[in-house]
Design a protein around this motif. Structure first.
Motif, PDB file in Angstrom:
ATOM      1  N   PHE A 112       0.846  -1.197   0.000  1.00 18.91           N
ATOM      2  CA  PHE A 112       0.000   0.000   0.000  1.00 18.91           C
ATOM      3  C   PHE A 112       0.881   1.246   0.000  1.00 18.91           C
ATOM      4  CE2 PHE A 112       0.602   1.014   4.475  1.00 18.91           C
ATOM      5  CZ  PHE A 112       0.765  -0.214   5.097  1.00 18.91           C
ATOM      6  N   GLY A 113       0.237   2.405  -0.147  1.00 18.73           N
ATOM      7  CA  GLY A 113       0.988   3.663  -0.141  1.00 18.73           C
ATOM      8  C   GLY A 113       1.752   3.915  -1.427  1.00 18.73           C
ATOM      9  N   GLY A 114       1.397   3.197  -2.480  1.00 21.26           N
ATOM     10  CA  GLY A 114       2.127   3.340  -3.735  1.00 21.26           C
ATOM     11  C   GLY A 114       1.951   4.727  -4.364  1.00 21.26           C
ATOM     12  N   CYS A 115       3.030   5.302  -4.808  1.00 23.51           N
ATOM     13  CA  CYS A 115       2.978   6.591  -5.520  1.00 23.51           C
ATOM     14  C   CYS A 115       4.310   6.805  -6.219  1.00 23.51           C
ATOM     15  CB  CYS A 115       2.703   7.748  -4.562  1.00 23.51           C
ATOM     16  SG  CYS A 115       3.895   7.917  -3.216  1.00 23.51           S
ATOM     17  N   ARG A 116       4.394   7.859  -7.012  1.00 27.29           N
ATOM     18  CA  ARG A 116       5.655   8.177  -7.666  1.00 27.29           C
ATOM     19  C   ARG A 116       6.000   9.630  -7.412  1.00 27.29           C
ATOM     20  NH1 ARG A 116       1.326   7.506 -11.172  1.00 27.29           N
ATOM     21  NH2 ARG A 116       1.094   9.178 -12.726  1.00 27.29           N
ATOM     22  N   LEU A 117       7.297   9.909  -7.337  1.00 28.45           N
ATOM     23  CA  LEU A 117       7.760  11.290  -7.196  1.00 28.45           C
ATOM     24  C   LEU A 117       8.139  11.752  -8.592  1.00 28.45           C
ATOM     25  CD1 LEU A 117       8.495  13.583  -5.196  1.00 28.45           C
ATOM     26  CD2 LEU A 117      10.785  12.601  -5.055  1.00 28.45           C
ATOM     27  N   SER A 118       7.425  12.772  -9.064  1.00 34.93           N
ATOM     28  CA  SER A 118       7.588  13.172 -10.463  1.00 34.93           C
ATOM     29  C   SER A 118       7.845  14.662 -10.619  1.00 34.93           C
ATOM     30  CB  SER A 118       6.321  12.827 -11.262  1.00 34.93           C
ATOM     31  OG  SER A 118       6.138  11.440 -11.339  1.00 34.93           O
ATOM     32  N   GLN A 162       1.333  22.956 -18.367  1.00 35.10           N
ATOM     33  CA  GLN A 162       0.887  22.228 -19.552  1.00 35.10           C
ATOM     34  C   GLN A 162       1.357  22.874 -20.853  1.00 35.10           C
ATOM     35  OE1 GLN A 162      -3.245  21.637 -18.570  1.00 35.10           O
ATOM     36  NE2 GLN A 162      -2.681  19.664 -17.661  1.00 35.10           N
ATOM     37  N   GLU A 163       1.374  24.205 -20.876  1.00 35.55           N
ATOM     38  CA  GLU A 163       1.709  24.895 -22.126  1.00 35.55           C
ATOM     39  C   GLU A 163       3.215  25.055 -22.344  1.00 35.55           C
ATOM     40  OE1 GLU A 163       0.022  25.998 -19.585  1.00 35.55           O
ATOM     41  OE2 GLU A 163       0.865  27.884 -18.862  1.00 35.55           O
ATOM     42  N   SER A 164       4.018  24.697 -21.337  1.00 34.86           N
ATOM     43  CA  SER A 164       5.447  24.936 -21.517  1.00 34.86           C
ATOM     44  C   SER A 164       6.087  23.793 -22.314  1.00 34.86           C
ATOM     45  CB  SER A 164       6.141  25.124 -20.171  1.00 34.86           C
ATOM     46  OG  SER A 164       6.228  23.918 -19.487  1.00 34.86           O
ATOM     47  N   ASN A 166      -4.234  21.552 -11.600  1.00 35.42           N
ATOM     48  CA  ASN A 166      -3.400  22.735 -11.454  1.00 35.42           C
ATOM     49  C   ASN A 166      -2.689  23.115 -12.748  1.00 35.42           C
ATOM     50  OD1 ASN A 166      -3.366  23.684  -8.467  1.00 35.42           O
ATOM     51  ND2 ASN A 166      -3.394  21.442  -8.397  1.00 35.42           N
ATOM     52  N   GLY A 167      -3.163  22.572 -13.859  1.00 34.29           N
ATOM     53  CA  GLY A 167      -2.610  22.947 -15.156  1.00 34.29           C
ATOM     54  C   GLY A 167      -1.183  22.467 -15.377  1.00 34.29           C
ATOM     55  N   LEU A 168      -0.843  21.332 -14.753  1.00 31.53           N
ATOM     56  CA  LEU A 168       0.527  20.821 -14.865  1.00 31.53           C
ATOM     57  C   LEU A 168       0.547  19.490 -15.605  1.00 31.53           C
ATOM     58  CD1 LEU A 168       1.524  21.533 -11.156  1.00 31.53           C
ATOM     59  CD2 LEU A 168       2.243  22.869 -13.154  1.00 31.53           C
ATOM     60  N   LYS A 169       1.687  19.184 -16.232  1.00 33.13           N
ATOM     61  CA  LYS A 169       1.850  17.865 -16.869  1.00 33.13           C
ATOM     62  C   LYS A 169       3.094  17.181 -16.307  1.00 33.13           C
ATOM     63  CE  LYS A 169       4.249  19.801 -20.916  1.00 33.13           C
ATOM     64  NZ  LYS A 169       4.221  20.080 -22.348  1.00 33.13           N
ATOM     65  N   GLU A 170       2.943  15.868 -16.121  1.00 32.82           N
ATOM     66  CA  GLU A 170       4.026  15.051 -15.563  1.00 32.82           C
ATOM     67  C   GLU A 170       5.039  14.774 -16.663  1.00 32.82           C
ATOM     68  OE1 GLU A 170       2.414  11.439 -14.005  1.00 32.82           O
ATOM     69  OE2 GLU A 170       4.265  10.871 -12.974  1.00 32.82           O
ATOM     70  N   VAL A 171       6.319  15.093 -16.421  1.00 31.35           N
ATOM     71  CA  VAL A 171       7.306  14.890 -17.486  1.00 31.35           C
ATOM     72  C   VAL A 171       8.413  13.892 -17.134  1.00 31.35           C
ATOM     73  CG1 VAL A 171       6.882  17.086 -18.683  1.00 31.35           C
ATOM     74  CG2 VAL A 171       8.555  17.019 -16.805  1.00 31.35           C
ATOM     75  N   GLU A 172       8.701  13.707 -15.844  1.00 27.73           N
ATOM     76  CA  GLU A 172       9.705  12.711 -15.450  1.00 27.73           C
ATOM     77  C   GLU A 172       9.281  12.053 -14.140  1.00 27.73           C
ATOM     78  OE1 GLU A 172      12.283  12.069 -17.328  1.00 27.73           O
ATOM     79  OE2 GLU A 172      12.420  13.878 -18.566  1.00 27.73           O
ATOM     80  N   VAL A 173       9.409  10.734 -14.075  1.00 29.63           N
ATOM     81  CA  VAL A 173       9.243  10.030 -12.800  1.00 29.63           C
ATOM     82  C   VAL A 173      10.639   9.851 -12.220  1.00 29.63           C
ATOM     83  CG1 VAL A 173       8.510   7.896 -11.669  1.00 29.63           C
ATOM     84  CG2 VAL A 173       7.177   8.807 -13.583  1.00 29.63           C
ATOM     85  N   ILE A 174      10.897  10.388 -11.040  1.00 35.12           N
ATOM     86  CA  ILE A 174      12.267  10.271 -10.510  1.00 35.12           C
ATOM     87  C   ILE A 174      12.400   9.243  -9.391  1.00 35.12           C
ATOM     88  CG2 ILE A 174      12.653  12.698 -11.162  1.00 35.12           C
ATOM     89  CD1 ILE A 174      13.108  13.208  -8.109  1.00 35.12           C
TER      90      ILE A 174
END
Ligand code: PRT
Ligand code: ZN
Length: 226
Positions: free
Chosen positions: A102-108, A113-115, A181-189
Motif C-alpha cells: 500500500f501507499g504506492g505513488c511516484r515522485l515526479s 501544460q503549455e510549456s 493545477n494545469g501541470l503535466k508530468e514529465v519525469e518520474v524520478i
C-alpha cells in the motif's frame, strides 16, 4: 512511556494516507490495539508491543535514532531523511523488513501544460519547488542538470501558478492534482511504497523473537492481498 521497558515499539502514521492500512495490517497480524483518538501511545493488549502514532516525517528518524524498534513509512520519506542524514553525518542505519502493498505513488517532475519540455536538459536554469530536495538534487546531479531547488512543505502544486517556480517535483498517484493545477508530468524520478523498517542495533532477545513471530504473518497478509 518507559524508555527501558522491553516492549517492542512500533511507529506508524497517526492520521493520513498510511494510517488506516498500517493499522489494518497490524490488526491482521493479531495485534489487539486500543486506539484512543488523541493518544500518542497505544498499548497492544495481547502482546508486548506499544504503538507510537506520529507524523510520517518523524518515523525514519525515530527508527534511525533507536527510539522506536519498527516503523511503517513511505520509501519517499525514508529515502529523503536518509540522504539528509548522510549529508549531516547523523545516524541513518535501518533494515527494511518488508515492502508493503500500500501507499504506492511516484515522485515526479511536472511543468505547466503549455510549456515546452524536451527532456531533463530543459530544466537547466529553472527553479523547481519540492518537498523532497535531497531526492530531487540526486536526480538532477545524475542528469547533469543545474537547477534551483525551492523547498516547500505544502501547496507545491500551486507554486508555478503563483510564480514561485517553473516546475515542481511532487508525489503523484492518479495525476488528478497535477491536471487540476494545469501541470503535466514529465519525469518520474522515484517510485515509492510503504515499507516496514527495523532499527539496526536491535539486540533484545524477546523483541527479536516477537519480530520473528510477526514477520511470517505480515508476509502472509501481503500475499493474501496480492
Ligand atoms: O501529517 P503527516 O505529516 O503524517 O502526513 P502527510 O500529509 O505528510 O502525508 P500523507 O498522509 O499525505 O501521505 C503519507 C504518504 O502516503 C506519503 O509520504 C507517500 O508515501 C504516500 N502517498 C501515496 C501519497 C500519495 N500516494 C499522494 N497521492 N502522499 C501524498 N499524495 C498527494 C500528493 O502530494 C499530491 O498532493 O496526493 C496528491 C496527488 O494525488 P493524485 O491522486 O491527485 O495524483
Ligand atoms: Zn508528513
Amino acid at each position: 512511556f518507559n524508555q527501558n521497558s522491553n516492549r517492542l515499539r512500533i511507529a506508524m502514521q497517526k492520521s493520513g494516507r498510511l494510517s488506516q492500512e498500517s493499522q489494518a495490517l497490524l490488526g491482521s497480524c493479531g495485534l489487539k490495539i486500543n486506539l484512543r483518538e488523541q493518544r500518542l501511545i497505544a498499548h497492544v493488549e495481547n502482546m508486548a508491543i506499544d504503538i507510537l502514532r506520529v507524523r510520517d516525517d518523524d518515523i525514519p528518524g525515530l527508527v534511525m535514532d533507536g527510539v522506536c524498534d519498527l516503523g511503517i513509512v513511505g520509501e519517499n520519506v525514508l529515502e529523503e531523511e536518509s540522504l539528509q542524514r548522510q549529508l549531516d553525518n547523523e545516524p541513518c542505519d535501518y533494515a527494511v523488513l518488508s515492502r508493503l502493498n500500500f501507499g504506492g505513488c511516484r515522485l515526479s517532475i511536472a511543468v505547466q501544460q503549455e510549456s515546452a519540455y524536451d527532456g531533463p536538459a530543459s530544466l537547466n536554469g529553472k527553479t523547481i519547488a519540492t518537498t523532497y530536495p535531497r531526492l530531487l538534487n540526486r536526480y538532477l546531479k545524475q542528469q547533469g542538470v543545474q537547477a534551483r531547488i525551492v523547498t516547500l512543505k505544502g501547496s507545491v502544486e500551486v507554486a508555478p501558478r503563483a510564480g514561485l517556480a517553473d516546475a515542481i517535483c511532487d508525489l503523484v498517484s492518479t495525476g488528478a492534482t497535477l491536471e487540476a493545477n494545469g501541470l503535466k508530468e514529465v519525469e518520474v524520478i522515484y517510485r515509492s511504497k510503504a515499507v516496514l523498517i527495523q532499527r539496526k542495533d536491535l539486540a533484545d532477545a524477546a523483541q527479536l523473537k516477537l519480530i520473528n513471530t510477526l514477520m511470517p504473518r505480515i508476509n502472509a497478509v501481503m500475499q493474501a492481498n496480492e
